[in-house]
Design an enzyme around this catalytic site. Structure first.
Site, mmCIF file in Angstrom:
data_model
loop_
_atom_site.group_PDB
_atom_site.id
_atom_site.type_symbol
_atom_site.label_atom_id
_atom_site.label_comp_id
_atom_site.label_asym_id
_atom_site.label_seq_id
_atom_site.Cartn_x
_atom_site.Cartn_y
_atom_site.Cartn_z
ATOM 1 N N CYS A 279 0.945 -1.353 -0.012
ATOM 2 C CA CYS A 279 -0.062 -0.067 0.019
ATOM 3 C C CYS A 279 0.725 1.011 0.011
ATOM 4 O O CYS A 279 2.083 1.088 0.229
ATOM 5 C CB CYS A 279 -0.863 0.049 1.285
ATOM 6 S SG CYS A 279 -2.080 -1.340 1.383
ATOM 7 N N TYR B 26 14.162 -2.254 -3.378
ATOM 8 C CA TYR B 26 13.036 -2.515 -4.703
ATOM 9 C C TYR B 26 11.796 -1.689 -4.698
ATOM 10 O O TYR B 26 11.240 -1.195 -5.410
ATOM 11 C CB TYR B 26 12.647 -4.124 -4.429
ATOM 12 C CG TYR B 26 11.675 -4.179 -5.419
ATOM 13 C CD1 TYR B 26 11.715 -4.340 -6.828
ATOM 14 C CD2 TYR B 26 10.057 -4.651 -5.188
ATOM 15 C CE1 TYR B 26 10.710 -4.799 -7.684
ATOM 16 C CE2 TYR B 26 9.155 -4.987 -6.267
ATOM 17 C CZ TYR B 26 9.489 -5.111 -7.384
ATOM 18 O OH TYR B 26 8.929 -5.260 -8.455
ATOM 19 N N ASN C 40 -0.696 1.514 5.678
ATOM 20 C CA ASN C 40 0.368 0.712 4.912
ATOM 21 C C ASN C 40 1.062 -0.028 5.821
ATOM 22 O O ASN C 40 1.550 0.419 6.890
ATOM 23 C CB ASN C 40 1.349 1.766 4.220
ATOM 24 C CG ASN C 40 2.408 1.278 3.576
ATOM 25 O OD1 ASN C 40 3.783 1.876 3.749
ATOM 26 N ND2 ASN C 40 2.709 -0.080 3.138
ATOM 27 N N GLY C 41 1.304 -1.394 5.667
ATOM 28 C CA GLY C 41 1.940 -2.348 6.563
ATOM 29 C C GLY C 41 1.289 -3.641 7.004
ATOM 30 O O GLY C 41 0.204 -3.910 6.153
ATOM 31 N N GLY D 164 1.054 0.074 -5.230
ATOM 32 C CA GLY D 164 -0.138 -0.814 -5.225
ATOM 33 C C GLY D 164 -1.033 -0.415 -6.512
ATOM 34 O O GLY D 164 -1.340 0.710 -6.600
#
Length: 492
Positions: free
Chosen positions: A25, A266, A126-127, A51
């Site tokens: 996310c 990445y 996010n997570g 995302g």
């Protein structure tokens, strides 16, 4: 954010993207700006790499909350004036999503919103929570009704359940109960709130545009709207933005920061700055360090696009071997193009990558990529190089072998599907079909980041995918899996 549903993982012939790591996310929020929804849409567009399966925006116009949540890319829905017009208000949060488990369905798309006793409250995450399933079961047993399979909804229920008077106090009480990784943006009728987990595993930055504060997962979201980067939100910090300005709260015990090292490898966009480091320059440094550690006699350096490009530049500069675009990526082939017939599925890699025969034929090439997950895509790329006439194909990876699954917001397969967890380097080389295979060492990874190496007693990053060193409790992980992980960490 994670989900609690589970379904079978695609094989490499089903979808080439199944052999890549995916961030789950990206989040964005802005307070008090007259063009808040349009700015949020632009910010989410810059975060699209985090995302691509769904996007959502929630706004507050002073009277009511407005929500637009859609499956697909940001540009497919939020570039339309008619959609932005349905999101009036000067305070907005947004979210882009990649689902790791469970089908992508609208009820899982964030931000999630609920009417609480104190008023409306929206949250985007996010997570991944490592005790989310445990908390969910407890809440359901107490009578809670869940509308999604997202662990983000657990946070919403914990806020609703709190008996504190102020919404910020309720939010803090909820966060005290969760474990794992989280960067959150939340919106009430008077405040924009940002929060980062006590270890700072997932990123969150503070920006400013025309005197209005912004929260975002990465600095590239600030750049696209011309906003000024102010600072990183610190680990364990909660920021509250309102008409009175900005307030910083630190309700958690102080811990050393351990951000996710995969942001550098990445996930983050190359033009982002993460904790003061240029992601692009760090990735070049990974490549240079890799060249120093794994010297090779070859004719040309070829990146696996797009993830291997910066590291390949660094490798070429350090080794003196020419850099060439030996693989051309087609950016216009999406996942929906892959048809459910075996003959077409087997062409999946070729649909996205084509060999540049003029660069490859008759050459000893060094392929550079950022990681190997299952290895299935690597097999096809090496085969493609040989079919294009490569005399030798050497593979170099600008990170250590991935031997452990992630529980903090990265979509990794189970351990038995991680190639490096079940094969030696020589066995991996034979499986992939290259002439030689080598990875960047864990100490080399740290050195490229400006550190002397990895200190096992005080690691500065969350690097469990390489080391098995999980920095938080894994409450939802089964006892058998925990034992296996513990033994692997000791052995490693």
């Amino acid at each position: 954010m994670g989900d609690f549903e589970h379904y079978a993982v695609m094989t490499e012939t089903d979808d080439p993207e199944a052999d890549r790591l995916h961030e789950e996310c990206g989040v964005f929020g802005i307070y008090g700006h007259p063009d808040a929804a349009a700015i949020t849409a632009l910010g989410l567009h810059a975060l699209q790499h985090r995302g691509q399966e769904a996007a959502g925006i929630v706004s507050f116009d002073g009277q009511r909350f407005n929500s637009e949540r859609r499956l697909g890319l940001v540009s497919e829905h939020f570039s339309r004036a008619s959609t932005i017009e349905r999101l009036p208000g000067q305070s907005v949060i947004g979210h882009v999503r990649y689902s790791t488990t469970g089908e992508t369905i609208l009820r899982n798309v964030q931000p999630l919103f609920s009417e609480l006793s104190s008023g409306g409250f929206a949250v985007a995450h996010n997570g991944n929570l490592t005790n989310g399933m445990t908390l969910r079961r407890e809440l359901i047993n107490e009578g809670a009704i869940f509308q999604s399979t997202s662990d983000t909804e657990v946070i919403l229920h914990l806020v609703a359940k709190s008996r504190r008077n102020r919404v910020v106090e309720r939010f803090i009480e909820a966060l005290r109960q969760i474990e794992g990784a989280f960067s959150l943006v939340a919106l009430s009728n008077k405040k924009l709130i940002g929060a980062r987990d006590p270890l700072g595993i997932r990123p969150l930055v503070l920006g400013e545009l025309d005197g209005h504060y912004i929260l975002a997962s990465e600095t590239c979201a600030l750049d696209i709207i011309g906003a000024r980067f102010v600072r990183d939100i610190e680990n364990g910090e909660i920021v509250v933005i309102s008409d009175e300005g900005i307030e910083s709260l630190r309700p958690f015990p102080k811990k050393p920061m351990r951000p996710c090292i995969f942001e550098y490898i990445y996930f983050a966009r190359p033009d982002s700055i993460v904790h003061g480091r240029s992601v692009y320059e760090v990735r070049k440094a990974f490549g240079a360090q890799l060249a120093r550690e794994t010297q090779i006699d070859a004719d040309v350096i070829v990146p696996v696009p797009d993830s291997g490009v910066p590291a390949a530049i660094g490798f070429a500069q350090e080794s003196g071997i020419p850099f060439e675009l030996g693989i051309i990526r087609n950016h216009y082939i999406g996942r929906t193009f892959i048809q459910p017939t075996q003959s077409v599925r087997e062409l999946g890699v070729r649909l996205k990558h084509s060999a540049n025969r003029a660069v490859i034929a008759g050459k000893r090439i060094v392929l550079i990529d950022d990681s190997i997950v299952r290895g299935t895509t690597s097999v096809k790329i090496v085969r493609m190089m040989r079919e294009a006439g490569a005399r030798e194909v050497h593979f170099r990876i600008s990170s250590p072998p991935i031997t452990h699954p992630d529980y903090y917001g990265i979509d990794t397969p189970d351990r038995e599907k991680l190639l490096a967890a079940t094969h030696s380097i020589e066995e991996m080389r034979a499986y992939i079909g290259c002439d030689s295979l080598a990875f960047l060492s864990i100490d080399g990874l740290y050195r490229a980041l400006g550190e002397p190496g990895r200190d096992p007693q005080r690691p500065q990053f969350t690097d469990h995918c390489f080391t098995g060193d999980y920095p938080t409790n894994l409450t939802d992980v089964s006892g058998e899996t925990k034992t296996q992980l513990s033994l692997l960490a000791e052995a490693g």
